[in-house]
Design a protein around this motif. Structure first.
Motif, PDB file in Angstrom:
ATOM      1  N   LEU A 212      -5.094  -8.389   0.967  1.00 47.32           N
ATOM      2  CA  LEU A 212      -5.268  -7.017   0.468  1.00 47.32           C
ATOM      3  C   LEU A 212      -4.245  -6.090   1.128  1.00 47.32           C
ATOM      4  O   LEU A 212      -3.632  -5.251   0.465  1.00 47.32           O
ATOM      5  N   ALA A 213      -4.043  -6.239   2.421  1.00 47.01           N
ATOM      6  CA  ALA A 213      -3.098  -5.373   3.131  1.00 47.01           C
ATOM      7  C   ALA A 213      -1.681  -5.606   2.606  1.00 47.01           C
ATOM      8  O   ALA A 213      -0.956  -4.659   2.286  1.00 47.01           O
ATOM      9  N   THR A 214      -1.289  -6.835   2.493  1.00 50.21           N
ATOM     10  CA  THR A 214       0.090  -7.129   2.100  1.00 50.21           C
ATOM     11  C   THR A 214       0.344  -6.700   0.660  1.00 50.21           C
ATOM     12  O   THR A 214       1.432  -6.239   0.318  1.00 50.21           O
ATOM     13  N   LYS A 215      -0.672  -6.811  -0.186  1.00 54.72           N
ATOM     14  CA  LYS A 215      -0.537  -6.292  -1.552  1.00 54.72           C
ATOM     15  C   LYS A 215      -0.446  -4.764  -1.537  1.00 54.72           C
ATOM     16  O   LYS A 215       0.339  -4.180  -2.287  1.00 54.72           O
ATOM     17  N   LEU A 216      -1.235  -4.121  -0.692  1.00 57.25           N
ATOM     18  CA  LEU A 216      -1.143  -2.654  -0.594  1.00 57.25           C
ATOM     19  C   LEU A 216       0.277  -2.238  -0.240  1.00 57.25           C
ATOM     20  O   LEU A 216       0.781  -1.227  -0.730  1.00 57.25           O
ATOM     21  N   TYR A 217       0.920  -3.005   0.625  1.00 58.96           N
ATOM     22  CA  TYR A 217       2.290  -2.681   1.043  1.00 58.96           C
ATOM     23  C   TYR A 217       3.304  -3.054  -0.042  1.00 58.96           C
ATOM     24  O   TYR A 217       4.495  -2.831   0.131  1.00 58.96           O
ATOM     25  N   GLN A 218       2.837  -3.640  -1.125  1.00 59.63           N
ATOM     26  CA  GLN A 218       3.698  -4.076  -2.240  1.00 59.63           C
ATOM     27  C   GLN A 218       4.821  -4.984  -1.751  1.00 59.63           C
ATOM     28  O   GLN A 218       5.906  -5.015  -2.312  1.00 59.63           O
ATOM     29  N   ASN A 219       4.508  -5.721  -0.718  1.00 58.82           N
ATOM     30  CA  ASN A 219       5.373  -6.778  -0.204  1.00 58.82           C
ATOM     31  C   ASN A 219       5.035  -8.009  -1.040  1.00 58.82           C
ATOM     32  O   ASN A 219       3.900  -8.488  -1.006  1.00 58.82           O
ATOM     33  N   ASN A 220       5.995  -8.479  -1.826  1.00 57.95           N
ATOM     34  CA  ASN A 220       5.647  -9.543  -2.777  1.00 57.95           C
ATOM     35  C   ASN A 220       6.204 -10.926  -2.398  1.00 57.95           C
ATOM     36  O   ASN A 220       6.439 -11.753  -3.270  1.00 57.95           O
ATOM     37  N   ALA A 221       6.372 -11.148  -1.094  1.00 58.56           N
ATOM     38  CA  ALA A 221       6.814 -12.483  -0.660  1.00 58.56           C
ATOM     39  C   ALA A 221       5.707 -13.484  -0.965  1.00 58.56           C
ATOM     40  O   ALA A 221       4.588 -13.366  -0.472  1.00 58.56           O
ATOM     41  N   LYS A 222       6.037 -14.506  -1.756  1.00 60.11           N
ATOM     42  CA  LYS A 222       4.982 -15.343  -2.327  1.00 60.11           C
ATOM     43  C   LYS A 222       4.202 -16.173  -1.306  1.00 60.11           C
ATOM     44  O   LYS A 222       3.060 -16.550  -1.565  1.00 60.11           O
ATOM     45  N   VAL A 223       4.814 -16.455  -0.169  1.00 67.31           N
ATOM     46  CA  VAL A 223       4.109 -17.276   0.834  1.00 67.31           C
ATOM     47  C   VAL A 223       2.784 -16.655   1.296  1.00 67.31           C
ATOM     48  O   VAL A 223       1.912 -17.341   1.802  1.00 67.31           O
TER      49      VAL A 223
ATOM     50  N   VAL C  27      -6.914   4.624  -6.375  1.00 71.35           N
ATOM     51  CA  VAL C  27      -5.551   4.198  -6.709  1.00 71.35           C
ATOM     52  C   VAL C  27      -5.007   3.250  -5.630  1.00 71.35           C
ATOM     53  O   VAL C  27      -4.425   2.204  -5.936  1.00 71.35           O
ATOM     54  N   SER C  28      -5.215   3.596  -4.360  1.00 74.37           N
ATOM     55  CA  SER C  28      -4.752   2.713  -3.284  1.00 74.37           C
ATOM     56  C   SER C  28      -5.480   1.375  -3.334  1.00 74.37           C
ATOM     57  O   SER C  28      -4.870   0.319  -3.151  1.00 74.37           O
ATOM     58  N   LEU C  29      -6.783   1.427  -3.559  1.00 77.49           N
ATOM     59  CA  LEU C  29      -7.527   0.171  -3.635  1.00 77.49           C
ATOM     60  C   LEU C  29      -7.014  -0.698  -4.778  1.00 77.49           C
ATOM     61  O   LEU C  29      -6.911  -1.922  -4.636  1.00 77.49           O
ATOM     62  N   TYR C  30      -6.671  -0.074  -5.892  1.00 77.09           N
ATOM     63  CA  TYR C  30      -6.171  -0.870  -7.018  1.00 77.09           C
ATOM     64  C   TYR C  30      -4.876  -1.584  -6.654  1.00 77.09           C
ATOM     65  O   TYR C  30      -4.671  -2.750  -7.021  1.00 77.09           O
ATOM     66  N   ILE C  31      -4.014  -0.904  -5.919  1.00 80.30           N
ATOM     67  CA  ILE C  31      -2.774  -1.557  -5.472  1.00 80.30           C
ATOM     68  C   ILE C  31      -3.117  -2.699  -4.509  1.00 80.30           C
ATOM     69  O   ILE C  31      -2.537  -3.781  -4.581  1.00 80.30           O
ATOM     70  N   ALA C  32      -4.075  -2.470  -3.623  1.00 85.46           N
ATOM     71  CA  ALA C  32      -4.474  -3.526  -2.677  1.00 85.46           C
ATOM     72  C   ALA C  32      -5.082  -4.724  -3.405  1.00 85.46           C
ATOM     73  O   ALA C  32      -4.870  -5.873  -3.017  1.00 85.46           O
ATOM     74  N   PHE C  33      -5.823  -4.480  -4.457  1.00 90.29           N
ATOM     75  CA  PHE C  33      -6.445  -5.595  -5.189  1.00 90.29           C
ATOM     76  C   PHE C  33      -5.400  -6.414  -5.954  1.00 90.29           C
ATOM     77  O   PHE C  33      -5.539  -7.623  -6.090  1.00 90.29           O
ATOM     78  N   THR C  34      -4.404  -5.750  -6.499  1.00 91.43           N
ATOM     79  CA  THR C  34      -3.499  -6.415  -7.427  1.00 91.43           C
ATOM     80  C   THR C  34      -2.079  -6.614  -6.897  1.00 91.43           C
ATOM     81  O   THR C  34      -1.383  -7.518  -7.340  1.00 91.43           O
ATOM     82  N   GLY C  35      -1.650  -5.744  -5.989  1.00 86.33           N
ATOM     83  CA  GLY C  35      -0.236  -5.748  -5.618  1.00 86.33           C
ATOM     84  C   GLY C  35       0.638  -5.116  -6.688  1.00 86.33           C
ATOM     85  O   GLY C  35       1.857  -5.306  -6.694  1.00 86.33           O
ATOM     86  N   SER C  36       0.040  -4.353  -7.585  1.00 86.70           N
ATOM     87  CA  SER C  36       0.769  -3.769  -8.713  1.00 86.70           C
ATOM     88  C   SER C  36       1.970  -2.959  -8.242  1.00 86.70           C
ATOM     89  O   SER C  36       1.892  -2.231  -7.258  1.00 86.70           O
ATOM     90  N   ARG C  37       3.087  -3.097  -8.953  1.00 83.99           N
ATOM     91  CA  ARG C  37       4.340  -2.480  -8.525  1.00 83.99           C
ATOM     92  C   ARG C  37       4.922  -1.528  -9.557  1.00 83.99           C
ATOM     93  O   ARG C  37       6.070  -1.110  -9.422  1.00 83.99           O
ATOM     94  N   PHE C  38       4.178  -1.165 -10.583  1.00 83.46           N
ATOM     95  CA  PHE C  38       4.729  -0.219 -11.562  1.00 83.46           C
ATOM     96  C   PHE C  38       4.975   1.119 -10.871  1.00 83.46           C
ATOM     97  O   PHE C  38       4.069   1.726 -10.299  1.00 83.46           O
ATOM     98  N   ALA C  39       6.243   1.581 -10.943  1.00 79.20           N
ATOM     99  CA  ALA C  39       6.656   2.740 -10.146  1.00 79.20           C
ATOM    100  C   ALA C  39       5.960   4.031 -10.578  1.00 79.20           C
ATOM    101  O   ALA C  39       5.668   4.892  -9.742  1.00 79.20           O
ATOM    102  N   LEU C  40       5.691   4.162 -11.861  1.00 85.36           N
ATOM    103  CA  LEU C  40       5.076   5.395 -12.368  1.00 85.36           C
ATOM    104  C   LEU C  40       3.748   5.695 -11.673  1.00 85.36           C
ATOM    105  O   LEU C  40       3.413   6.856 -11.434  1.00 85.36           O
ATOM    106  N   HIS C  41       2.990   4.646 -11.335  1.00 86.05           N
ATOM    107  CA  HIS C  41       1.675   4.844 -10.730  1.00 86.05           C
ATOM    108  C   HIS C  41       1.732   4.867  -9.210  1.00 86.05           C
ATOM    109  O   HIS C  41       0.746   5.182  -8.545  1.00 86.05           O
TER     110      HIS C  41
END
Lengths: 347, 347, 347
Positions: A212-223, C27-41
């Motif tokens: 969850l933390a690494t996804k929040l940081y939008q760090n997308n290293a697949k490992v 919004v932050s939780l959604y990024i943590a759940f998904t790792g979403s990287r769409f810049a607009l959001h």
């Protein structure tokens, strides 16, 4: 999908996508991930009393949110993250700020086997006003596309052993540190080079915590995310993002360093061994140097924090064995410098 | 690292560190941890329609964020958290408020074995304006430093069986309760002492759920976080913070108590058995008393909510067996008082 | 306790409880759940540069937060969620907006076995100003109370194969798309019907991830939360909310569709197989249709995204086998339409 050695050239400027607005949600999540207790980042009232307009973001959180942007372009398919140097935190960041990052390629060295090379970049993170908030150098080993042809390129930059300390520190004048609020009685003058602080707590990190933390940081290293892929790797499971360990070590260091609420720089660091879900992280800190500053309200401490897994930090005398190699459960060796108020600010 | 019996004295005032600003992030995380569906805390529009300027924080979340501050000073190394009394929620708390807490030592009793003693504290949480937001008494058993010398101290305060109900309740006048928004049709007049509500849902709590929550609350009691240490304890694993169970029981009680959106007080409570990751929590509620109030818009219900693990609450007739002891899967016995609007507010 | 077939009647209007204010925390939780990287959001600065006043909420997050409200009344005890049609996202939603939902019963069909029936509803979500933010039709199979008496009711509405595309699209005029910020170089004109994008990443979902998300959405369908109950079901464990898979597939599609930051509609979708904790989700997307629009700044792409578990998406040629049935590890077949800027907006 990620760059190869031949995709980089000296002087090349990379604009990393995905500027990121930092919100209250990010701050709460960071506390949930770490349990961090530094008062400056937890309380607007404490921040105001100290001299801020409002609470700044924890420097480590800002680092992760900004650094994460460079993974896609620089290290997505890196064979290894080799090192960091001269990491500086030039200005504080606040809720509502938008951070973004660019990197310049400052060095390239082809490996003698012809199959890979090392890329050196200088990365700068800025806020929405263009003020620098993060500045660091980093080198990674990446694959070559063409493993047959050799360029012989060998331009290696040199780095300072520690991030230089400037005369001007962009923090507000510390008006008052209320030790009843921060929970810590010690100020700059109370620390001595050579002293060691064993932080007593240990915190276990589970799979959801670190992903969850690494996804929040939008760090997308697949490992870090792809268990299906990692099951057939030598590790056999997802690897924890090294930044999680830095955050945990920093959080554990609260116990003994409660008033050292700002990171000035990270001089160097080694992720000595990988960390996995289920590991319990402990840490201890050595004071390497006490660094006075012309500012009357604060000084700096150069620290070395060692993080270990599944063993009390007080049981570790030396992170390296007789062979000079890190012990198997040492997972971080971090050399960094923190800002800490002087006694005159004490309330 | 935590206080011993001899560190406390009658009349001593402890200022707990780490004031905490409560943010939108904390509120969202609380919903993610619990699935709580009380409309007042989920919607600014519902809050305004009811008579608030904006949505207040869920009282249970506020309790955890404020209470967590006292762990370091009072109960970090407690042998046991023995009890609570007269817990009151004197004023609502809003996003942006900063809460902090102090405790007065009001009682001390050395145990006859000379090895430990009981400390009684009266803790008061306030917001940034000094308004009381939490007020409670609590007693914990702590180790003595010097196990050979006896002080014979035996000053035990007395407590009210239930938190007193005041003439003035610091909630805005409830202008309107739209049952289409709150999801509940029942008002103060619809409940009767003696009735029992079996809340049908069950929620499973995993390791990341409970540790993320407890870290968010900055409650640093190590039994909740340190799996490495707990593996060699009789429990063999991390213990869930009792507050998680209170939150889950309160959330489950939505089904039947949708309009009881404010907690007035917690009269007493027992964590009858430990709860661990993987347990599914169910709950039922008995209405102990319906308490009219001079305010025309609201009344109070004194409730007893029983939480059990891994069994439907409807299958539990009595939380205690014939021997007078709690059944093994009863994990909470909570006596508390909620505010609930009267029928005249119904839209 | 959920509604039965007899509880519904054609023309009946259901006001779903629990309006929900969407916050920075969500919004932050959604990024943590998904790792979403769409810049607009992710960035207010990117949103402003594009022509928005501030960053809108990710459409998928908004869908979950709004849709979740209807579970209690429509599908709490559904035997099966049979289908969706004509899902539209008529207006963007912003942090601070409060969403709520109503449903009209538009069809009822008793099953020939007399034991169950299908309920068709038309659900409309609005913000605090009454602007439509979500509009869809949905049908679920529910139990009858009285299994002996037959009503013979058979009123089945018809649905458009795809959500109609209107002349007016309620998005601000796209002034500028900075590809350095969005991380994607491709615009409307760059896509062709028939092309296939294999999104390379895979993301593993754990128990805490999916249950925290589904609780945040206040979706209280018990199959997602109650492990104790599910252990004695044929599945043997908690089932992941289908919306989690939609979010993951959408997030993975970033790689190739970086500038397609708004969903216009979901035309139809099938949760082909259940998904469980521990599964790693991969996805690929086929461009079904490129749809020009009279607006000069944007066009639309009708897409089909297939999500699979524990296998690289590039290894899947056809989601269905020779028998016409979905392969066992295909978990989503989603037909939807996205908005994507035209080249003239490129910076």
């Amino acid at each position: 999908m990620g760059n190869f050695f031949e995709d980089f050239s000296i002087g090349q400027k990379i604009i990393h996508p995905l500027p990121r607005t930092i919100s209250e949600g990010d701050v709460s999540l960071y506390i949930a991930f770490t349990g961090s207790r530094f008062a400056l980042h937890s309380s607007n009232e404490v921040a105001k009393q100290m001299g801020y307009d409002k609470r700044p973001i924890d420097d480590t959180l800002m680092f992760h949110l900004t650094f994460g942007k460079s993974v896609q372009d620089v290290s997505l398919n890196a064979i290894a993250n080799l090192g960091y140097a001269e990491i500086a935190f030039p200005n504080p960041v606040y809720i509502g700020d938008t951070v973004s990052m660019t990197s310049d390629v400052i060095g390239l060295k082809e490996n003698s086997n012809g199959k890979s090379g090392v890329v050196y970049v200088h990365s700068i993170g800025v806020n929405q006003n263009g003020d620098e908030v993060l500045n660091f150098k980093r080198w990674v080993m990446v694959h070559k596309k063409d493993k047959e042809t050799s360029s012989g390129i060998n331009e290696v930059p040199t780095f300072a052993k520690t991030t230089p300390i400037l005369d001007k520190i962009n923090l507000p004048e510390i008006k008052c540190v209320d030790t009843d609020s921060t929970g810590g009685k010690f100020f700059f003058e109370d620390y001595e080079a050579g002293e060691r602080l064993n932080h007593p707590d240990g915190i276990t990190v589970d799979n959801s915590d670190h992903t969850l933390a690494t996804k929040l940081y939008q760090n997308n290293a697949k490992v870090h995310f792809n268990d299906h892929m990692m099951k057939s790797s030598p590790m056999g499971q997802r690897l924890m993002y090294g930044g999680i360990v830095i955050s945990m070590a920093r959080t554990l260091s609260f116990n003994g360093l409660q008033n050292a609420q700002n990171i000035y720089s990270i001089n160097s660091g080694a992720h000595a061994n990988p960390t996995y879900a289920g590991d319990t992280i402990y840490a201890y800190t050595e004071v390497l140097e006490t660094i006075d500053h012309k500012r009357e309200d604060l000084g700096l401490l150069r620290l070395r924090t060692i993080a270990v897994t599944n063993q009390k930090s007080s049981e570790i005398e030396n992170p390296k064995g007789e062979d000079g190699k890190y012990l198997k459960n040492v997972v971080l060796d971090l050399d960094y410098t923190v800002v800490i108020p002087k006694k005159k600010t004490k309330k």
